[in-house]
Structure formats: C-alpha cells, structure tokens
Design an enzyme around this catalytic site. Structure first.
Site, PDB file in Angstrom:
ATOM      1  CE  LYS A  27      49.350  45.524  46.213  1.00 39.20           C
ATOM      2  NZ  LYS A  27      49.863  46.338  47.275  1.00 39.20           N
ATOM      3  NE  ARG A  98      52.543  48.803  45.321  1.00 39.07           N
ATOM      4  CZ  ARG A  98      52.208  48.785  44.453  1.00 39.07           C
ATOM      5  NH1 ARG A  98      52.621  48.647  43.127  1.00 39.07           N
ATOM      6  NH2 ARG A  98      50.580  48.827  43.650  1.00 39.07           N
ATOM      7  N   GLY A 107      43.562  46.898  49.499  1.00 45.70           N
ATOM      8  CA  GLY A 107      43.097  48.520  50.545  1.00 45.70           C
ATOM      9  C   GLY A 107      43.172  48.871  52.166  1.00 45.70           C
ATOM     10  CG  MET A 109      47.759  45.496  55.608  1.00 48.05           C
ATOM     11  SD  MET A 109      48.737  44.448  55.555  1.00 48.05           S
ATOM     12  CE  MET A 109      47.969  43.584  53.955  1.00 48.05           C
ATOM     13  NE  ARG A 371      43.807  43.836  42.598  1.00 48.96           N
ATOM     14  CZ  ARG A 371      43.721  44.400  43.888  1.00 48.96           C
ATOM     15  NH1 ARG A 371      44.759  44.472  44.482  1.00 48.96           N
ATOM     16  NH2 ARG A 371      42.822  44.969  43.762  1.00 48.96           N
ATOM     17  CG  HIS A 489      36.835  50.677  50.106  1.00 50.73           C
ATOM     18  ND1 HIS A 489      35.673  50.334  51.021  1.00 50.73           N
ATOM     19  CD2 HIS A 489      37.403  49.932  50.886  1.00 50.73           C
ATOM     20  CE1 HIS A 489      35.816  49.777  52.132  1.00 50.73           C
ATOM     21  NE2 HIS A 489      37.097  49.309  51.779  1.00 50.73           N
ATOM     22  CB  SER A 797      20.601   9.145  54.496  1.00 50.99           C
ATOM     23  OG  SER A 797      20.615  10.834  54.330  1.00 50.99           O
ATOM     24  CB  CYS A 864      19.566  14.240  53.842  1.00 46.71           C
ATOM     25  SG  CYS A 864      19.595  13.773  55.191  1.00 46.71           S
ATOM     26  CE1 TYR A 884      20.797  11.711  48.659  1.00 47.36           C
ATOM     27  CE2 TYR A 884      21.274   9.465  47.977  1.00 47.36           C
ATOM     28  CZ  TYR A 884      20.733  10.059  49.476  1.00 47.36           C
ATOM     29  OH  TYR A 884      19.838  10.047  50.333  1.00 47.36           O
TER      30      TYR A 884
HETATM   31  P1  ADP Z   1      46.990  48.569  47.463  1.00 45.52           P
HETATM   32  O1  ADP Z   1      47.085  47.014  47.310  1.00 45.52           O
HETATM   33  O2  ADP Z   1      46.104  49.055  48.270  1.00 45.52           O
HETATM   34  O3  ADP Z   1      46.145  48.991  45.431  1.00 45.52           O
HETATM   35  P2  ADP Z   1      49.167  49.752  46.196  1.00 45.52           P
HETATM   36  O4  ADP Z   1      50.535  48.921  46.811  1.00 45.52           O
HETATM   37  O5  ADP Z   1      48.788  48.899  45.012  1.00 45.52           O
HETATM   38  O6  ADP Z   1      47.579  49.555  47.640  1.00 45.52           O
HETATM   39  O7  ADP Z   1      49.284  50.943  46.477  1.00 45.52           O
HETATM   40  C1  ADP Z   1      48.579  51.935  46.115  1.00 45.52           C
HETATM   41  C2  ADP Z   1      48.497  52.912  45.298  1.00 45.52           C
HETATM   42  O8  ADP Z   1      50.107  53.850  44.912  1.00 45.52           O
HETATM   43  C3  ADP Z   1      47.928  52.545  43.855  1.00 45.52           C
HETATM   44  O9  ADP Z   1      47.025  53.780  42.855  1.00 45.52           O
HETATM   45  C4  ADP Z   1      49.351  52.081  43.271  1.00 45.52           C
HETATM   46  O10 ADP Z   1      49.544  52.067  42.357  1.00 45.52           O
HETATM   47  C5  ADP Z   1      50.457  53.476  43.406  1.00 45.52           C
HETATM   48  N1  ADP Z   1      51.691  52.904  43.879  1.00 45.52           N
HETATM   49  C6  ADP Z   1      52.588  52.208  44.420  1.00 45.52           C
HETATM   50  N2  ADP Z   1      53.862  51.905  44.167  1.00 45.52           N
HETATM   51  C7  ADP Z   1      53.802  53.339  43.354  1.00 45.52           C
HETATM   52  C8  ADP Z   1      55.342  53.306  42.647  1.00 45.52           C
HETATM   53  N3  ADP Z   1      56.285  53.566  43.027  1.00 45.52           N
HETATM   54  N4  ADP Z   1      55.083  54.833  42.096  1.00 45.52           N
HETATM   55  C9  ADP Z   1      54.049  55.405  41.986  1.00 45.52           C
HETATM   56  N5  ADP Z   1      52.585  55.172  42.103  1.00 45.52           N
HETATM   57  C10 ADP Z   1      51.999  53.500  43.055  1.00 45.52           C
HETATM   58 MG    MG Z   2      47.102  47.893  44.527  1.00 45.61          MG
END
Ligand code: ADP
Ligand code: MG
Ligand code: MG
Length: 905
Positions: A27, A98, A107, A109, A371, A489, A797, A864, A884
C-alpha cells in the site's frame, strides 16, 4: 547516517517508489508511486516494515522514541500540504492510519479513519465545513473504530455483538429508523457520548483527546495487529513469513461522507472473476471507507452496463434501478470519466489488472489505494493471455504471471449441462467467484471445518462473512451469503482462494439460532444439500451433478506456451486407462509411474492374488500366477494402448504381501474353501506374513528376488501386451522398473530374470518389442552408489515418498502423531512429504543424478513421488537436471507451468 524509518509522499512527490514494497508494504509503495505518476492522492507518510520487527523486538516505548522526530516532521509535512493543523479546532487536519504488508492481506488488519477528532475539534470541523451532520458522523465512526481497534473493545467471542453496534441498534430502534445514514445530528452526538461511556465502563480509561496520543495509539495498534489471530491464520494459508512485518501509512483524510456530491468506492480495471476486459466496481454516495464492503447499504455499480446486469440478476426493474441504484456513470459522469482515465493510466503503468479504492469529496476525485488485483484462476489465465495479446507484456512475463497452484481451479468440475437443465433454481445472488459446488449446508466456520474433516462436502451459508470465518471458508466447497456485493469480504476472499461463491443473495433469510435458512418460503436445514453456480450466481436445490473440466481457449494457449519454454517434460502417475486418458488430455507425455498392485484388488483378481501369496510351494505359486497373467496382460494392454507412442514406466510389485491377504475370519474361511485347505493353514500363512516393520520388510525388489516367479509373470504380462499391440500396428513403449533397490546386485538379479523371460517370450511369439529396464532410487544407499547402479539401470526414477521416509527416518504412515507439533514449533517448516526437502533429500537426488550420468552419459532421470506435482519441487527438479517429473493427472498442468517457469527463471 541515521536510519530512515519514515517516507513521506504528497503533491506529486514521494520519497518511496513502487519497487520499495518490501520496505513500505504494498500500500505504502503504491501510494508513493501514484504520487510520482500524477494520480491525485492525499499527502501522507509511511513507517517502514523494519520498524514492525523493531516493535516486537524492542517494545512500544523504545520504538516510539526512535520514531518521534521523523513522525512529527512528517505530520508537519502533511499539515503544510493540506494547509491545516492536527488538533486545531479552527482548521483541523484529520488522518487515517492504515496497515500494509508486502503481500496484500485484504481486511486482515485494521484501519482507523478520521483520527484527530475530539470534542473541540469536532465543533471546529462542523463550523468549517458548515456540515454538522458530517462532522459528527465522522466523529462517531472514529470513536467506534478507535475503540474497537486500539482500545480493545471488539468482542473476543464471535457470538457477541460489537458493543458499539449494539448502541447504534438501540438508538435506531428508539428513534424508529432503519438505516445508519438516516440518523440526525442529535442522534450522532448521542452515539459519541454513549460510545465513550461504554469505553470508560469497559476499560476504565477515558477516550484520548490529544491527537498525537491518538496517533501513537493507532500506529502501535497496527503493528500489534500483525500478530492477531486472523492475520496469523491468513499468513499461514498464503505462506507469508512473519518476518516481513507490516508498514503503517498515515495520510490526510478525504471525505466521501460530505453530502451528495461525495462518494466512496472500489473498482477493478478488469473482471476479477472471469478476467474479461471490463471496468467494474461499486460505490456509495455520502459514505465513508469500508461502507461499500461492509454490506450495510446496498452498493451501486460504477458502470451503467454493470448496473443493468446487476439489476437483472437481482430482478430489479429499470425504474427502480434508475432512481434507487443508478450507476456512477449516470450520476457523476465527469467523475466517472476521470476515474476511467486514471484506471487506464494505472493499468498501463503496472501492466496488470488493478484493484483500486477511491473517494470523491465534494466533486473532487482522490485515489487511496491501487494494487494488482486478486483474481480467480480462470481470470489469472485470461488476463495474462489478453495482456500478452495487447502487447502489454511478453510471453515469458505472461507465463510468470500465472501461479501454478491456481490452475487447480480450472481443472475442477463444472456442472453437467444436462443435470443443470433439470436442476431447480432456488434463488439468485451475485456471481462472486466462479465454479460449481455442491454440498451440505452449514452456518458456522467451525462446523464447516469439522464436517469437512469428517469427509463431507459443505456449503457455508452466512448473512455475511468476516475474517473470523477464514478457516471455515477454506474448508467449504462453496460460500453463499445473503448480504454484500462483488467486493464484499466473502467475494474477495473466495476469489483469492479459488472457491465458488455466490454473494448478496437477498432473498435468503438465515436464522443462526435454529440453524435454518428460508428461501422464498422454503425452509432448509443444516445438513440439507444445495448447489451453487459461482459463475452465474444461481443457487440450486439439492445436488446437481458435475463433470470434469477441459483444457480449451486461453488455458490451452497457456499450455502451448509452456511447451515452448519448458525443458522438463511432465508425465503422469496412472494405474488405469481412464487416469491415463485424463492426464493425456492435460498434456502428459507418458506415464512416469504405473503401479501394478492396485490392479489386483478387483474380485477375481484378488482371489488369484491371494492364492499366489498363500501358496506353500513354488509349483502352487506358479499355478496361481498363471491365473493372474491374463488379467495383468489385459490391464497393461489398456494402458499401453492409451499411451501409444509414449513411454509407460511400469513398476513391478512393490507393497508388503500382507496388504493383500484376508485378516478377518470370514475372508480366511472363503480362502480355505477356494484353495481346499484348512482355515488353520490359512491363518498360519497370514500370521507368518505379519511383520514388525512392514515398510522395511519383505517388499519391493525383495519380493521379486525371493519369489522370482512374480517378476517373471509380470514381465511376461507387460511384454506380451506390448507384442499384441505391436501386431495390431501400435507403438508400445514399455519400461520395466524395479523398486526399492539398495544394492546393485538386487537389480542385477532382477534384470537377468526379466531378460530371460523376454528372450523366451520373443522366441515363442516370433516378435520383439524394445523395452527398457530401470530402477527407482528410493533408498539412500541407492543414491550413494548410483554410479554402480547405473551400470545396470537404463533409467532412474526418484521415488521421493520412500526416499523422504528413509532419509528422515519418518514413517509415512505414522507421521501424523508428531508432524503438527513439529510444524507448530517450527522444527519443520513444511511437511516434507508434500514439499521436497531440497537440502537433505534433494542432495541425494542431485548426487545420484551426477553419479549415475558419470557411468551412463545420457541416463534418463525422473521423479515419481507426490512431489512431482508441487511447484517448488518441480522447479528444483529442473535445476538438478532431471528429464521429467511425474504427477497425478490433475496436477499435470500445474507441473507443466512450474516446469516452464523454472526454465525461464
Ligand atoms: P484495507 O487494507 O483493509 O483495504 P485500508 O487501509 O485500505 O484497509 O482502508 C479501509 C478503507 O478506508 C478503504 O475503503 C479506504 O479507501 C478508506 N480510507 C483509508 N484512508 C483514507 C483516507 N485518508 N481518506 C478517506 N478514506 C480512506
Ligand atoms: Mg484497502
Ligand atoms: Mg516406493
């Protein structure tokens, strides 16, 4: 020089780059990169993954000390670019905190939004924006997230409801409203104070008011979350090492909840389920962060096309769609155009399908994440082939982009067309992750795991899933949810796992307590069968028959590319013509192991086999073998014919004989009658075959050397089948393999029996067929003396199952008693019977190859064992120069891709 722990970004500049993902996490690295290529991203900074390791080594206090200056300077950096101040009531800066590891862990962390708010700042924010509702909505979200993630308010017990959610429910009920966004300012204010009360009551502490204190708490919580249970489980499943650590990104907030010209969403540059080049995604007006994936409100489609399809699947008429669920393309056309342009730019820049998060704040578009998107196996292959055709990537890159083990999904069954035509559709949801699945309904993750362990196929049915459900999802054949869109999710995780999933089937009503699900008035109980079609979103009643997959289209093209680059060829382990046929259709170019023992288990054959084993004299034994000969010949005929023109490596009888004889009284009586002897006699013979350590007893070539008649019969059966085929105009290529050789003399002895039998047969028949004699290298002594063995063996083999057993001294059949604890304690990293031990067993293999080829220059070598279909082991086989690998039919394409990748690497 002082170690740099923090990297800033913002306003088109960044200290990091995309290729620094190891240090900045995926990220953080991509936030930096997006700045560099001119994508609008709010300013911020990233604390490195190294600091995460420091955090667990040195502790919280020390790490805060080390970070203090850099973090404070970086906050200033954001303040300058945003022209606002952290904690300033007149002009406040808010940030998000984040997490981000090297490999994306969606999802896994927790993220904290709106950090920097307190009772005075919120008043300022309301004044500054002229939007009191927004200010208090942000505040209550912040207190809730901070309470859950940092202050430990999240319930430990999964049955318990989140204390904050309970308060929300309560307030909504009192005021008689349904949706979160219907709450007014007073209600939001009430939430904040009740949240804080709950925190005080449960933790004994006041909610922190100081923004810097809030920030440190959040940063430490992100690091702590690296070690939470679901993160550990996810790492285990994906093979992500703990040492990688997570980075922490802190960035200025942008707000999708500032009114109707604001929105938030997620989008994919291509279809993550099918791979089609179709921009798609979901958004919500006046919402923040995770609202889109949380399944609380129904998200809307980004594109009009997507919206129309969605409405059709949900049986929503056009009028309702246009007014209640319009696409972004329709409601915010300018933003949609900008979004499309950035999407194109990012895909071109990364040369891969992108999964993006964005927020619109009062008509301005911001990107918050990009990503390389997770995708199904089908999408993986299609996207790689498409990008190659579009000239974005070359052939080698396309091959390297595909993950061998993920091909597994493409080999899974699909619904049988006829069965499908008969099937009754119960309801429809979203086609969240393709494939066909059928099984028994379960509602809870632990049940899914338990039932699966009992050998049942299950479909996990949930209102929605959360990371706590991972283990259950991985055990289930398919997943069905009532709520949540294509980016929920359940959908994202299922696609990552290659598991069939139908999400957002709004018509199903689940009652967890009584373990029933009601669909359109029909009540289904736990244990009832349903079937899912993850490609169409259809849910069927009962079991719908499936049929095997085929290699066509993009998959076939990928396999053709494999052929172009590979050096190592792939054979299959097959004991029946049917298996051989399947493997051929997947591109196997021969049989690397045909076990003969399985052929003996059918009715008449097992009787003759038992007679042979229980015989007292060589004459009796030969008489029984005479009976077996035609059966064996017929089996070999079938397999050699199916593999016409390709080598078929047949192993002489290998397992301990007691595996074939009857151990129960009734079976012994039958045998006694058949053979005209007493039951006592049979019992005595059975007892005499029992061994203390059968794996090290009378088996392998020890059998053929003790009872040469067996080797002679099998040789006769193989070669007379080949002769018959030759007479019929086929080109049989048998190879006769002597198992479990440890001393060259053992092979010498067997070889002379085989040759003598062959000469005699060829003379009788007046026809000769060419064949080879080889051996398995599966005893360490054979590897050590491979130069001598190669004098007699025309090929090697590697039987890595036995070789692993004997190198480690682990009994294959008893390893379950200690393997789990060895893995737990990290004495072993992986099960050596699944992933080849390259250091130990691998050394024996490479030594034996070298020694063997010293004696016989072009000695053909293969493998094998189970390892022949495991990608990392296949790559090892390539590196040590094997000719092989051989694996079970359904792993052939996986091995072919791994082999091609090894050649490119
Ligand atoms: P995950 O890795 O679980 O996707 P994120 O860190 O991407 O968690 O963030 C969770 C949510 O919060 C995402 O929808 C992201 O776009 C939003 N978000 C994170 N940082 C900001 C920010 N600075 N302003 C607005 N929304 C944010
Ligand atoms: Mg995210
Ligand atoms: Mg063996």
């Amino acid at each position: 020089m002082k170690e740099k722990r923090v990297y800033t970004f913002g306003n088109g500049k960044a200290e990091g780059r995309a290729d620094m993902r190891n240090l900045l996490g995926g990220k953080g690295a991509n936030l930096a990169e997006m700045n560099l290529i001119g994508v609008p991203v709010p300013p911020g900074f990233t604390i490195t993954t190294d600091v995460c390791n420091e955090f667990f080594e040195k502790g919280k206090e020390v790490v805060i000390g080390l970070l203090k200056d850099e973090v404070e300077n970086s906050v200033k950096h954001i303040e300058e670019l945003m022209n606002s101040k952290f904690g300033d009531p007149d002009n406040p800066l808010l940030v998000s905190v984040r997490s981000g590891a090297r490999a994306s862990m969606p999802g896994m962390m927790d993220t904290i939004l709106n950090l920097g708010l307190n009772d005075t700042v919120v008043v300022g924010l309301a004044r500054k924006t002229g939007n009191e509702r927004f200010a208090y909505d942000s505040y209550r979200r912040f207190v809730q997230m901070y309470g859950d993630v940092v202050l430990g308010m999240k319930p430990v017990n999964k049955e318990d409801i989140d204390p904050f959610e309970a308060i929300i429910q309560d307030v909504k009920k009192q005021r008689g409203i349904k949706l979160d966004n219907e709450m007014n300012v007073d209600e939001l204010k009430l939430l904040v104070s009740r949240f804080k009360e709950a925190i005080k009551k449960q933790t004994g502490k006041d909610f922190p008011n100081n923004p810097m204190e809030q920030l440190w708490g959040a940063v430490c919580a992100v690091f702590d979350s690296w070690m939470n249970e679901r993160a550990i489980l996810y790492r285990k499943m994906e093979g992500i090492p703990q040492e990688w650590g997570t980075a922490v990104s802190v960035m200025a907030m942008v707000f999708g909840n500032m009114g109707n010209s604001s929105a938030t969403g997620v989008c994919f540059s291509r279809d993550a389920a099918t791979g089609e080049n179709r921009f798609n995604g979901e958004y919500l007006v006046n919402a923040q962060g995770e609202d889109v994936v949380a399944g609380i409100r129904t998200p809307q489609q980004i594109t009009k096309e997507g919206s129309l399809n969605w409405a059709k699947q949900q049986s929503i008429d056009e009028e309702k769609r246009r007014t209640k669920y319009p696409s972004m393309e329709e409601t915010m056309p300018e933003i949609f155009a900008q979004l499309t342009a950035v999407k194109d730019k990012l895909e071109k820049h990364y040369h891969d399908m992108q999964d993006m998060e964005f927020t619109v704040q009062e008509g301005k578009l911001w990107f918050l994440q990009t990503r390389n998107g997770k995708r199904t196996g089908t999408a993986m292959v299609k996207i790689a082939m498409d990008l190659m055709h579009e000239g974005e990537i070359d052939e080698k890159t396309a091959l390297m982009r595909c993950e061998p083990s993920k091909l597994d999904e493409l080999l899974h069954p699909v619904f049988d067309k006829e069965a499908l035509a008969q099937a009754r559709v119960l309801t429809r949801g979203l086609p969240a992750s393709p494939g066909a699945a059928c099984g028994q309904i379960v509602f809870f993750a632990d049940d899914a795991a338990k039932w699966k362990a009992d050998g049942k196929e299950v479909i996990m049915v949930r209102i929605e899933t959360s990371p706590e459900d991972l283990a259950g999802m991985s055990a289930a054949a398919g997943i069905l949810t009532a709520r949540g869109g294509m980016t929920s999710h359940a959908a994202v995780v299922a696609r990552g796992m290659g598991k069939c999933c139908v999400s957002g089937a709004g018509a199903i009503m689940i009652d967890y307590k009584s373990r029933i699900v009601e669909i359109d008035g029909k009540v289904l109980h736990e244990g009832d069968y349903i079937s899912l079609n993850g490609s169409t979103g259809e849910v069927y009643y009962g079991e719908v028959k499936t049929k095997p997959a085929e290699v066509t289209g993009d998959f076939a093209e990928l396999m053709k590319l494999c052929k172009k680059y590979t050096k190592l060829v792939v054979r299959t382990n097959a004991d029946t013509p049917h298996d051989a046929e399947v493997a051929r259709s997947f591109g196997a170019v021969g049989i690397g192991l045909c076990r003969t023992e399985h052929m003996f288990f059918e009715n008449e054959k097992i009787k003759a086999m038992r007679e042979m084993i229980l015989a007292d004299t060589p004459e009796e034994r030969e008489k029984a073998l005479e009976k077996l000969l035609p059966y064996q010949k017929q089996d070999f005929y079938g397999i050699l014919k199916c593999m016409d023109g390709m080598p078929v490596n047949i192993r002489l009888l290998d397992p301990p004989l007691h595996e074939f004889v009857p151990h129960d009284r009734k079976g012994q009586e039958t045998m006694a009658q058949e053979m005209g002897v007493s039951v006592q006699f049979i019992q005595a013979r059975v007892n005499s075959l029992s061994e203390h350590n059968p794996m090290l007893g009378l088996r392998g070539c020890r059998l053929g050397n003790t009872f040469p008649e067996i080797t002679a019969m099998q040789t006769r059966a193989i070669l007379s089948a080949a002769i018959q085929l030759k007479k019929e105009g086929f080109n049989p290529m048998p190879e006769i393999m002597v198992p479990l050789v440890g001393i060259v003399n053992e092979l010498d002895e067997q070889e002379s029996i085989i040759r003598k039998t062959a000469d005699k047969l060829f003379k009788e028949e007046g026809v000769e067929v060419s064949f080879k004699i080889g051996t398995m290298i599966e005893i360490p002594r054979a590897a050590l003396t491979a130069d001598l063995i190669a004098k007699k063996a025309e090929y090697f083999s590697f039987g890595t199952n036995d070789l692993t057993q004997m190198t480690f001294g682990y009994s294959r059949d008893d390893i379950a008693s200690f393997l789990p604890s060895y893995l737990e304690k990290k004495i072993l990293d992986v099960d050596p019977f699944q992933v080849l031990d390259q250091h130990g067993v691998g050394q024996l293999i490479s030594m034996a190859v070298e020694k063997g080829r010293h004696t016989r220059k072009n000695l053909k070598c293969g493998i094998c064992g189970e390892h022949g279909g495991e990608p990392s082991s296949v790559k090892f086989c390539h590196r040590v120069g094997l000719n092989y690998v051989s694996c079970s039919p359904f792993r052939v394409p996986i091995a072919r891709l791994a082999a091609a990748q090894a050649a490119i690497e």
